[in-house]
Design a protein around this motif. Structure first.
Motif, PDB file in Angstrom:
ATOM      1  N   UNK A   1      55.931  68.023  24.669  1.00 50.45           N
ATOM      2  CA  UNK A   1      55.375  68.987  23.721  1.00 50.45           C
ATOM      3  C   UNK A   1      55.207  70.393  24.295  1.00 50.45           C
ATOM      4  N   UNK A   2      55.395  70.562  25.601  1.00 49.27           N
ATOM      5  CA  UNK A   2      55.259  71.875  26.217  1.00 49.27           C
ATOM      6  C   UNK A   2      53.823  72.312  26.428  1.00 49.27           C
ATOM      7  N   UNK A   3      52.958  71.369  26.774  1.00 50.10           N
ATOM      8  CA  UNK A   3      51.545  71.681  26.993  1.00 50.10           C
ATOM      9  C   UNK A   3      51.219  71.918  28.465  1.00 50.10           C
ATOM     10  N   UNK A   4      52.044  71.401  29.366  1.00 50.19           N
ATOM     11  CA  UNK A   4      51.761  71.519  30.799  1.00 50.19           C
ATOM     12  C   UNK A   4      52.222  72.872  31.336  1.00 50.19           C
ATOM     13  N   UNK A   5      51.760  73.238  32.538  1.00 50.26           N
ATOM     14  CA  UNK A   5      52.315  74.431  33.182  1.00 50.26           C
ATOM     15  C   UNK A   5      53.826  74.292  33.374  1.00 50.26           C
ATOM     16  N   UNK A   6      54.499  75.422  33.456  1.00 53.59           N
ATOM     17  CA  UNK A   6      55.925  75.436  33.776  1.00 53.59           C
ATOM     18  C   UNK A   6      56.080  75.322  35.282  1.00 53.59           C
ATOM     19  N   UNK A   7      56.982  74.434  35.723  1.00 56.46           N
ATOM     20  CA  UNK A   7      57.211  74.225  37.141  1.00 56.46           C
ATOM     21  C   UNK A   7      58.697  74.351  37.434  1.00 56.46           C
ATOM     22  N   UNK A   8      59.030  74.889  38.599  1.00 56.03           N
ATOM     23  CA  UNK A   8      60.429  74.960  39.022  1.00 56.03           C
ATOM     24  C   UNK A   8      60.835  73.575  39.489  1.00 56.03           C
ATOM     25  N   UNK A   9      61.852  73.051  38.856  1.00 58.12           N
ATOM     26  CA  UNK A   9      62.207  71.654  39.105  1.00 58.12           C
ATOM     27  C   UNK A   9      63.671  71.408  38.799  1.00 58.12           C
TER      28      UNK A   9
END
Length: 375
Positions: A352-360
């Motif tokens: 749903x796009x609720x978490x922080x954005x992380x480089x992965x």
């Protein structure tokens, strides 16, 4: 059961190794519980380690630091207050710290003593089956009450939340190992625990659900009707088998909208991998007690990284310091090949796009793997 393997053999034997052109190897995977005799033999050899008093933070020794996590709405680097709706202050500090070592609270060590240190066992039958001159050792993490390495971080996460006055914790789980570990830890510190389990595994593994419920947790199949995220997914696909990304969305939604509730995660984040380094620290001590040379290869099964990082990070520290020179092999499932087929980019950790954005390395936060992956 989650395990990690280490192997070794003499330099004159490296040409005949089946698994790699090296004379010592280490690996991670699954195995059945070792016999009592095997454990007793191991302990009598002097290879039993002490329980570490500190967790190791690999970030402190990396010459290039990981890219910062970004706020999901502003896309600006996170500040500690951004994480407050999800985590207690001490876990936020551990998530962002660049200190090399973090002291383990005595209350956590008291619980670790129920099953740690875990045995390091030589897999002689596997050596024979492979016809290899390598010595194969595996670090067996299935001795915890919940049956996997996940308890190494579930216990401190539950303790820090309880110490901060939190009443309830929420999380997601796939096959149920993480959900079981957090349910166990929550029962020790008087926390309510609510778990969203990937629907496919919820249906396939009723005994994992019963284990979680035995420790007092409430378990939902995900996607569920209990959250807005779950309802939206079911509206689009009523027969959705679920995924960890969906289950994370549901748990994060509940934590972010409930003042007395925090979110717990079983992999991926810095503080989670920090707690798992008790595995590698013990392994280093056990190998030294056995008089073994350092490994040439360290291998671990890799999804979100908690099993692989827990074993490998202390060995990476030793390699960076020039004290040994192993290769590191991360082995991932073909059903969710993020490292080998994903794109290295910022992405959400949930559907749903609720978490922080992380480089992965990502296959896209909307990717739904085959149901066998969660199981």
């Amino acid at each position: 059961m989650d395990t990690a393997y280490y192997t070794a053999a003499g330099p004159e034997q490296r040409a005949s190794l089946l698994c790699a052109p090296k004379h010592r190897v280490a690996a991670g995977g699954r195995t059945r519980s070792p016999s009592f005799a095997a454990r007793a033999s191991l302990k009598s050899s002097g290879a039993r380690a002490s329980i570490p008093k500190q967790w190791y933070n690999l970030v402190a020794d990396l010459p290039v630091k990981p890219p910062p996590q970004l706020h999901p709405q502003t896309h600006q680097p996170l500040v500690p207050s951004d994480l407050s709706p999800l985590f207690p202050d001490e876990l936020i500090r551990q998530e962002l710290t660049e200190e090399r070592f973090v002291d383990i609270p005595e209350e956590v060590i008291d619980v670790y003593e129920l099953w740690r240190p875990t045995p390091l066992i030589r897999a002689k039958r596997l050596e024979k089956l492979l016809g290899t001159p390598a010595k194969i050792y595996y670090k067996y993490e299935g001795t915890s009450p919940a049956g996997s390495h996940k308890a190494n971080t579930a216990v401190p996460q539950a303790w820090y939340n309880a110490a901060a006055g939190v009443r309830s914790v929420v999380t997601e789980t796939g096959a149920g190992q993480w959900g079981s570990a957090l349910s166990f830890a929550s029962s020790l510190f008087g926390l309510n625990c609510e778990v969203w389990q990937v629907r496919a595994s919820f249906d396939q593994k009723p005994y994992r659900r019963l284990m979680m419920e035995t420790w007092g947790a409430t378990v939902h199949p995900s996607p569920s009707e209990a959250t807005a995220a779950g309802r939206a997914i079911l509206a689009a696909d009523p027969s959705s088998p679920g995924s960890l990304g969906m289950a994370i969305s549901e748990a994060v939604e509940v934590a972010a909208t409930s003042a007395d509730t925090k979110y717990c995660l079983g992999s991926v984040l810095n503080h989670v991998l920090l707690h798992q380094t008790v595995i590698g620290e013990e392994c280093l001590e056990q190998l030294a007690a056995l008089g073994e040379a350092p490994p040439d290869v360290v291998i671990g099964c890799t999804g979100g990284g908690s099993n692989f990082g827990g074993l490998a990070f202390p060995f990476i520290r030793e390699k960076l310091a020039g004290r040994m020179s192993p290769e590191f092999r991360a082995v991932e499932p073909a059903a969710c090949p993020t490292l080998t087929k994903g794109v290295y980019a910022y992405d959400f950790g949930d559907t749903a796009g609720l978490t922080p954005l992380m480089k992965m390395h990502t296959l896209g936060h909307g990717f739904v793997p085959d149901p066998i992956h969660a199981g």
